[in-house]
Design a protein around this motif. Structure first.
Motif, PDB file in Angstrom:
ATOM      1  N   UNK A 125      11.198   7.708   9.935  1.00 57.22           N
ATOM      2  CA  UNK A 125       9.923   6.955  10.336  1.00 57.22           C
ATOM      3  C   UNK A 125       8.856   7.650  10.251  1.00 57.22           C
ATOM      4  N   UNK A 126       7.629   7.396   9.440  1.00 57.60           N
ATOM      5  CA  UNK A 126       6.527   8.184   9.582  1.00 57.60           C
ATOM      6  C   UNK A 126       5.738   7.845  10.528  1.00 57.60           C
ATOM      7  N   UNK A 127       5.433   6.400  10.785  1.00 64.65           N
ATOM      8  CA  UNK A 127       4.751   6.359  11.929  1.00 64.65           C
ATOM      9  C   UNK A 127       5.160   5.020  12.914  1.00 64.65           C
ATOM     10  N   UNK A 128       5.101   5.111  13.936  1.00 62.93           N
ATOM     11  CA  UNK A 128       5.432   4.340  14.869  1.00 62.93           C
ATOM     12  C   UNK A 128       4.489   2.958  14.972  1.00 62.93           C
ATOM     13  N   UNK A 129       4.915   1.659  15.211  1.00 67.49           N
ATOM     14  CA  UNK A 129       4.262   0.483  15.003  1.00 67.49           C
ATOM     15  C   UNK A 129       4.155  -0.374  16.450  1.00 67.49           C
ATOM     16  N   UNK A 130       3.358  -0.984  16.639  1.00 66.21           N
ATOM     17  CA  UNK A 130       3.260  -2.045  17.883  1.00 66.21           C
ATOM     18  C   UNK A 130       3.764  -3.140  17.410  1.00 66.21           C
ATOM     19  N   UNK A 131       4.710  -3.794  17.844  1.00 65.09           N
ATOM     20  CA  UNK A 131       5.306  -5.070  17.750  1.00 65.09           C
ATOM     21  C   UNK A 131       5.358  -5.868  18.842  1.00 65.09           C
ATOM     22  N   UNK A 132       5.184  -7.333  18.614  1.00 62.04           N
ATOM     23  CA  UNK A 132       5.050  -8.328  19.701  1.00 62.04           C
ATOM     24  C   UNK A 132       5.896  -9.527  19.054  1.00 62.04           C
ATOM     25  N   UNK A 159       6.947  -0.682   4.407  1.00 61.45           N
ATOM     26  CA  UNK A 159       8.651  -0.892   4.439  1.00 61.45           C
ATOM     27  C   UNK A 159       9.164  -0.484   5.787  1.00 61.45           C
ATOM     28  N   UNK A 160       8.878   0.853   6.451  1.00 65.17           N
ATOM     29  CA  UNK A 160       9.190   1.209   7.691  1.00 65.17           C
ATOM     30  C   UNK A 160       9.068  -0.022   8.697  1.00 65.17           C
ATOM     31  N   UNK A 161       7.915  -0.588   8.646  1.00 63.28           N
ATOM     32  CA  UNK A 161       7.522  -1.532   9.840  1.00 63.28           C
ATOM     33  C   UNK A 161       8.637  -2.768   9.520  1.00 63.28           C
ATOM     34  N   UNK A 162       8.798  -3.305   8.206  1.00 63.57           N
ATOM     35  CA  UNK A 162       9.718  -4.181   7.970  1.00 63.57           C
ATOM     36  C   UNK A 162      11.226  -3.777   8.482  1.00 63.57           C
ATOM     37  N   UNK A 163      11.544  -2.817   8.203  1.00 66.30           N
ATOM     38  CA  UNK A 163      13.047  -2.158   8.804  1.00 66.30           C
ATOM     39  C   UNK A 163      13.039  -2.369  10.307  1.00 66.30           C
ATOM     40  N   UNK A 164      11.956  -1.717  10.804  1.00 69.36           N
ATOM     41  CA  UNK A 164      11.874  -1.767  12.361  1.00 69.36           C
ATOM     42  C   UNK A 164      11.594  -3.412  12.982  1.00 69.36           C
ATOM     43  N   UNK A 165      11.021  -4.129  12.358  1.00 71.31           N
ATOM     44  CA  UNK A 165      10.839  -5.405  12.753  1.00 71.31           C
ATOM     45  C   UNK A 165      12.073  -6.140  12.744  1.00 71.31           C
ATOM     46  N   UNK A 294       9.964   2.646  16.485  1.00 68.67           N
ATOM     47  CA  UNK A 294       9.866   4.116  15.769  1.00 68.67           C
ATOM     48  C   UNK A 294       9.788   5.127  16.531  1.00 68.67           C
ATOM     49  N   UNK A 295       9.733   5.184  17.743  1.00 68.26           N
ATOM     50  CA  UNK A 295       9.867   6.614  18.772  1.00 68.26           C
ATOM     51  C   UNK A 295      11.309   6.551  19.151  1.00 68.26           C
ATOM     52  N   UNK A 296      11.518   7.928  19.540  1.00 69.84           N
ATOM     53  CA  UNK A 296      12.913   8.387  19.992  1.00 69.84           C
ATOM     54  C   UNK A 296      12.961   7.731  21.631  1.00 69.84           C
ATOM     55  N   UNK A 297      12.204   6.881  21.921  1.00 65.16           N
ATOM     56  CA  UNK A 297      12.306   6.192  23.440  1.00 65.16           C
ATOM     57  C   UNK A 297      11.778   5.011  23.518  1.00 65.16           C
TER      58      UNK A 297
END
Length: 348
Positions: A125-132, A159-165, A294-297
């Motif tokens: 993951x390159x960058x974390x994202x804020x999701x709601x 693409x990373x945001x799509x995976x995480x979302x 996207x963070x380890x926590x």
């Protein structure tokens, strides 16, 4: 909720004060009796605030924090005081393994900065994202990200945001293959920036546990036809604030209309069940709790103006993400469904 974790609560964050925060934590404890808490903040004030909540007091540990982060404080300033503030100590409790997740209603920029410093981003993951979660006319809410953590994003980020979302939607909405779309100015393949079109091509080709279906326009966000909406943080934050403002506009307009005459007041009494349903659906407290993916926590951000019900909902989001191991879900998606190779190829 089986396997309920201990959660670290920034008790001093939020616009409504300590009493509302503790009332929200107490409500969450009644809804999910297995939860236990680290209440981080001014010890004397917390002990006094716990007097009306004996059940919460019996299932919580107080961790004293001599300082708090102000709402106007710059993230760079806040980070220098991470070891002495309620927000920083709550995050570090997760990092040290004393809690499964942190929940705060405080300064969003400071919370993001401290969380990134403490946990770093996950591998792949390159960058974390804020999701709601946002309300829709469909059977389910919709997951939307990024909502402001990254103002500029390339195709890899999207693409990373799509995976995480999608991973978040499988947990929060209970969906095996969430429907995912990219926010765009049109639904045709030629519309949008190069980054958005390239991200769409990568998502179409990637073997992911989602159903990618191209683009969605802003006027369709709340229709319920999609489960995950992906965008850069600049567009996402504007869309979110527009949705919230429109909801307040509709509620205020109805209130003004019903108060305009005696006939209108009588009409309000007749239509009250419908207006109460509308009010409930538009109440942001019913969808409170944004998460930094996207963070380890796990860190969950509550609205600063949330009520006790909103605080409880944010805590519920945190507990569900920890219980379902959101970090492992995202890692598995990247490693086992071909996303990582697709991202690598797309970044070249």
């Amino acid at each position: 909720m089986s396997g309920s974790p201990r959660l670290a609560i920034d008790a001093m964050g939020g616009d409504e004060g300590l009493a509302v925060m503790l009332a929200g934590v107490a409500l969450a404890r009644r809804q999910w009796p297995g939860l236990t808490f680290l209440l981080v903040g001014d010890e004397t004030a917390i002990r006094a605030g716990l007097e009306p909540h004996p059940n919460l007091s019996a299932n919580s540990e107080i961790v004293h924090a001599p300082e708090t982060i102000a709402g106007h404080e710059k993230p760079s300033q806040a980070m220098r005081r991470s070891k002495t503030t309620s927000m920083g100590i709550a995050i570090n409790a997760v990092k040290d393994g004393r809690a499964g997740a942190a929940v705060s209603a405080g300064n969003t920029g400071a919370l993001m900065a401290m969380a990134k410093l403490a946990f770093r981003t996950m591998p792949g993951i390159d960058r974390p994202a804020l999701a709601a979660l946002l309300p829709t006319l469909g059977r389910n809410d919709v997951v939307m990200l990024d909502l402001g953590a990254n103002t500029e994003c390339d195709r890899r980020n999207l693409v990373e945001f799509a995976v995480m979302g999608a991973a978040y939607a499988r947990i929060a909405l209970g969906l095996a293959r969430p429907r995912v779309r990219l926010l765009n100015i049109g639904t045709e393949d030629l519309k949008g920036t190069d980054e958005i079109r390239d991200a769409a091509n990568l998502l179409r080709d990637a073997d992911l546990p989602m159903a990618f279906d191209g683009f969605i326009e802003g006027d369709k966000l709340s229709r319920g036809d999609v489960d995950v909406i992906v965008c850069d943080g600049f567009s996402g934050n504007i869309a979110l604030k527009t949705i919230e403002g429109t909801a307040r506009f509709v509620a205020d307009l109805l209130k003004r209309s019903f108060a305009s005459s005696l006939r209108s007041k009588m009409g309000f009494l007749i239509s009250r069940p419908a207006t109460e349903l509308l009010r409930h659906h538009l109440d942001p407290n019913n969808h409170n709790g944004a998460v930094f993916l996207g963070l380890n926590g796990v860190v969950v951000k509550s609205h600063g103006s949330a009520t006790d019900k909103g605080i409880a909902n944010a805590i519920g989001v945190a507990a569900k993400l920890v219980a379902n191991d959101i970090t492992r879900r995202i890692t598995d998606d990247l490693d086992h469904f071909g996303a990582h190779s697709a991202l690598t190829a797309g970044a070249a």
